[in-house]
Design a protein around this motif. Structure first.
Motif, PDB file in Angstrom:
ATOM      1  N   GLU A 166      44.841  27.110  46.018  1.00  0.00           N
ATOM      2  CA  GLU A 166      45.983  26.200  46.086  1.00  0.00           C
ATOM      3  C   GLU A 166      45.665  24.845  45.462  1.00  0.00           C
ATOM      4  N   ASP A 167      44.454  24.343  45.665  1.00  0.00           N
ATOM      5  CA  ASP A 167      44.083  23.027  45.155  1.00  0.00           C
ATOM      6  C   ASP A 167      43.392  23.088  43.801  1.00  0.00           C
ATOM      7  N   GLY A 168      43.216  24.303  43.276  1.00  0.00           N
ATOM      8  CA  GLY A 168      42.503  24.436  42.021  1.00  0.00           C
ATOM      9  C   GLY A 168      43.433  24.607  40.836  1.00  0.00           C
ATOM     10  N   GLU A 169      42.838  24.711  39.665  1.00  0.00           N
ATOM     11  CA  GLU A 169      43.596  24.940  38.443  1.00  0.00           C
ATOM     12  C   GLU A 169      44.037  26.395  38.372  1.00  0.00           C
ATOM     13  N   ARG A 170      45.236  26.615  37.857  1.00  0.00           N
ATOM     14  CA  ARG A 170      45.690  27.984  37.623  1.00  0.00           C
ATOM     15  C   ARG A 170      44.874  28.618  36.492  1.00  0.00           C
ATOM     16  N   GLY A 171      44.445  27.802  35.566  1.00  0.00           N
ATOM     17  CA  GLY A 171      43.528  28.273  34.520  1.00  0.00           C
ATOM     18  C   GLY A 171      44.132  29.252  33.538  1.00  0.00           C
ATOM     19  N   GLU A 172      45.446  29.198  33.311  1.00  0.00           N
ATOM     20  CA  GLU A 172      46.078  30.189  32.444  1.00  0.00           C
ATOM     21  C   GLU A 172      45.614  30.094  30.994  1.00  0.00           C
ATOM     22  N   ALA A 227      33.469  38.092  48.048  1.00  0.00           N
ATOM     23  CA  ALA A 227      33.561  37.384  46.783  1.00  0.00           C
ATOM     24  C   ALA A 227      34.992  37.095  46.405  1.00  0.00           C
ATOM     25  N   ALA A 228      35.180  36.042  45.607  1.00  0.00           N
ATOM     26  CA  ALA A 228      36.539  35.596  45.261  1.00  0.00           C
ATOM     27  C   ALA A 228      37.286  36.592  44.425  1.00  0.00           C
ATOM     28  N   ALA A 229      36.688  37.226  43.521  1.00  0.00           N
ATOM     29  CA  ALA A 229      37.428  38.219  42.761  1.00  0.00           C
ATOM     30  C   ALA A 229      36.711  39.549  42.913  1.00  0.00           C
ATOM     31  N   GLY A 230      36.253  39.822  44.045  1.00  0.00           N
ATOM     32  CA  GLY A 230      35.421  40.971  44.292  1.00  0.00           C
ATOM     33  C   GLY A 230      34.091  40.768  43.626  1.00  0.00           C
ATOM     34  N   SER A 267      37.644  25.516  43.582  1.00  0.00           N
ATOM     35  CA  SER A 267      38.497  26.435  44.326  1.00  0.00           C
ATOM     36  C   SER A 267      39.230  27.434  43.440  1.00  0.00           C
ATOM     37  N   SER A 268      38.953  27.432  42.147  1.00  0.00           N
ATOM     38  CA  SER A 268      39.497  28.448  41.251  1.00  0.00           C
ATOM     39  C   SER A 268      38.357  29.040  40.434  1.00  0.00           C
ATOM     40  N   VAL A 269      38.502  30.306  40.078  1.00  0.00           N
ATOM     41  CA  VAL A 269      37.405  31.053  39.457  1.00  0.00           C
ATOM     42  C   VAL A 269      37.911  31.832  38.247  1.00  0.00           C
ATOM     43  N   ILE A 270      37.148  31.809  37.174  1.00  0.00           N
ATOM     44  CA  ILE A 270      37.291  32.753  36.070  1.00  0.00           C
ATOM     45  C   ILE A 270      35.973  33.507  35.989  1.00  0.00           C
ATOM     46  N   ASN A 296      32.366  50.604  25.423  1.00  0.00           N
ATOM     47  CA  ASN A 296      32.126  49.384  26.197  1.00  0.00           C
ATOM     48  C   ASN A 296      33.422  48.790  26.734  1.00  0.00           C
ATOM     49  N   ILE A 297      33.357  48.248  27.950  1.00  0.00           N
ATOM     50  CA  ILE A 297      34.523  47.677  28.620  1.00  0.00           C
ATOM     51  C   ILE A 297      34.157  46.292  29.151  1.00  0.00           C
ATOM     52  N   SER A 298      35.070  45.350  28.978  1.00  0.00           N
ATOM     53  CA  SER A 298      34.921  44.036  29.602  1.00  0.00           C
ATOM     54  C   SER A 298      36.153  43.764  30.458  1.00  0.00           C
ATOM     55  N   THR A 299      35.929  43.361  31.701  1.00  0.00           N
ATOM     56  CA  THR A 299      37.014  43.005  32.613  1.00  0.00           C
ATOM     57  C   THR A 299      36.894  41.533  32.973  1.00  0.00           C
ATOM     58  N   LEU A 300      38.008  40.816  32.876  1.00  0.00           N
ATOM     59  CA  LEU A 300      38.035  39.393  33.189  1.00  0.00           C
ATOM     60  C   LEU A 300      39.010  39.140  34.330  1.00  0.00           C
ATOM     61  N   PHE A 301      38.663  38.167  35.194  1.00  0.00           N
ATOM     62  CA  PHE A 301      39.438  37.841  36.382  1.00  0.00           C
ATOM     63  C   PHE A 301      39.794  36.355  36.377  1.00  0.00           C
ATOM     64  N   ASN A 302      40.994  36.058  36.784  1.00  0.00           N
ATOM     65  CA  ASN A 302      41.412  34.679  37.026  1.00  0.00           C
ATOM     66  C   ASN A 302      41.895  34.613  38.469  1.00  0.00           C
ATOM     67  N   ASN A 303      41.167  33.878  39.321  1.00  0.00           N
ATOM     68  CA  ASN A 303      41.469  33.772  40.754  1.00  0.00           C
ATOM     69  C   ASN A 303      41.632  32.296  41.086  1.00  0.00           C
ATOM     70  N   TRP A 304      42.827  31.906  41.495  1.00  0.00           N
ATOM     71  CA  TRP A 304      43.081  30.481  41.694  1.00  0.00           C
ATOM     72  C   TRP A 304      43.395  30.146  43.144  1.00  0.00           C
TER      73      TRP A 304
END
Length: 277
Positions: free
Chosen positions: A248-254, A30-33, A152-155, A238-246
């Motif tokens: 080369e051709d995708g958005e950085r998504g900052e 998986a892209a961000a595990g 090609s980029s994932v949140i 409760n815990i929430s974890t968020l991932f930003n995985n970008w």
């Protein structure tokens, strides 16, 4: 798959993990595990109940010994509350699309992004990337994955509830110690040795606890360089974890990622505040 989902309307597929300078291709991992079985997604939380004590005696002593409800710390959120903490397309930006059949943890260790993390103190960083969670003994979990317009980029996001706040607080402490104490560590990815570097990722104080860091996974042949921004937030149990995985051709998504983090933090705080009433 060793752990077969019991309630699954469609096959669960893992993220596309897109290395730079390569065409998009589906990988085993998986892209961000990221990915989760429907069994995990449908897990119901265990409701805590207040304990009662009673005393015996006469007159004033009898009044003092009356049954009194002992308050307990708020427990895990309900499945519906966990769902309410998940961000949606409207919280990100135009072009980011929710992926209904892509999840964070398929419950199959063979699908792990990172294995054999060394030294041991850094292993929690791999665990979070592999499952989205800091602890295995969760009572409820929900997850969501979004791709940008290029695919090609994932949140992605995990929301999980635990039995007691102290349990979640200790896990966040362990994650913070690893993020601070593991400048780099070795691991394997798809059977290849990789070096994982850990860097600061500035995020304002949010929730009751916040841990944020940036991971870069680099294999020896320089065929793949994988980047992740990771933010874990805790309110109550409760815990929430968020991932930003970008890619080369995708958005950085900052900016979308920042909005998602703040929206999740506010929703998590709202659930915790409601549990204390």
């Amino acid at each position: 798959m060793r752990n077969r989902p019991l309630r699954q309307a469609r096959p669960v597929r893992p993220f596309l993990l897109v290395p730079p300078a390569r065409p998009v291709r589906p990988l085993r991992l998986a892209a961000a595990g990221l990915a989760a079985s429907s069994l995990l997604l449908l897990t119901a939380c265990a409701d805590g109940s207040a304990a009662e004590g009673s005393g015996t005696g006469g007159g004033a002593e009898a009044m003092k010994g009356k049954a009194v409800a002992t308050s307990e710390p708020p427990g895990p959120m309900t499945p519906q509350q966990a769902k309410s903490v998940l961000v949606g397309e409207k919280d990100l930006a135009d072009g980011w699309k929710f992926q209904e059949d892509v999840l964070v943890d398929v419950g199959d260790p063979s699908q792990n992004v990172l294995d054999k993390a060394e030294p041991a103190k850094c292993h929690i960083l791999a665990d979070v990337l592999n499952t989205g969670r800091l602890l295995t003994d969760f009572k409820v979990t929900r997850q969501a994955v979004f791709y940008d317009r290029t695919g090609s980029s994932v949140i992605a996001q995990d929301v999980s509830g635990y039995e007691r706040p102290a349990e979640a607080e200790r896990a966040m402490g362990s994650l913070a110690a690893a993020a601070k104490g593991c400048a780099s560590f070795g691991a394997t990815y798809e059977g290849r040795k990789v070096e994982v570097t850990v860097a600061d990722f500035a995020v304002p104080a949010l929730g009751e606890q916040k841990v944020s860091y940036r991971l870069k996974i680099d294999d020896a042949e320089k065929e793949q360089v994988l980047d992740y921004d990771v933010v874990s937030l805790r309110s109550g149990a409760n815990i929430s974890t968020l991932f930003n995985n970008w890619g080369e051709d995708g958005e950085r998504g900052e900016k979308p990622f920042d909005r998602a983090v703040h929206r999740a933090a506010a929703a998590l705080d709202g659930v915790a505040a409601g549990a204390k009433k």
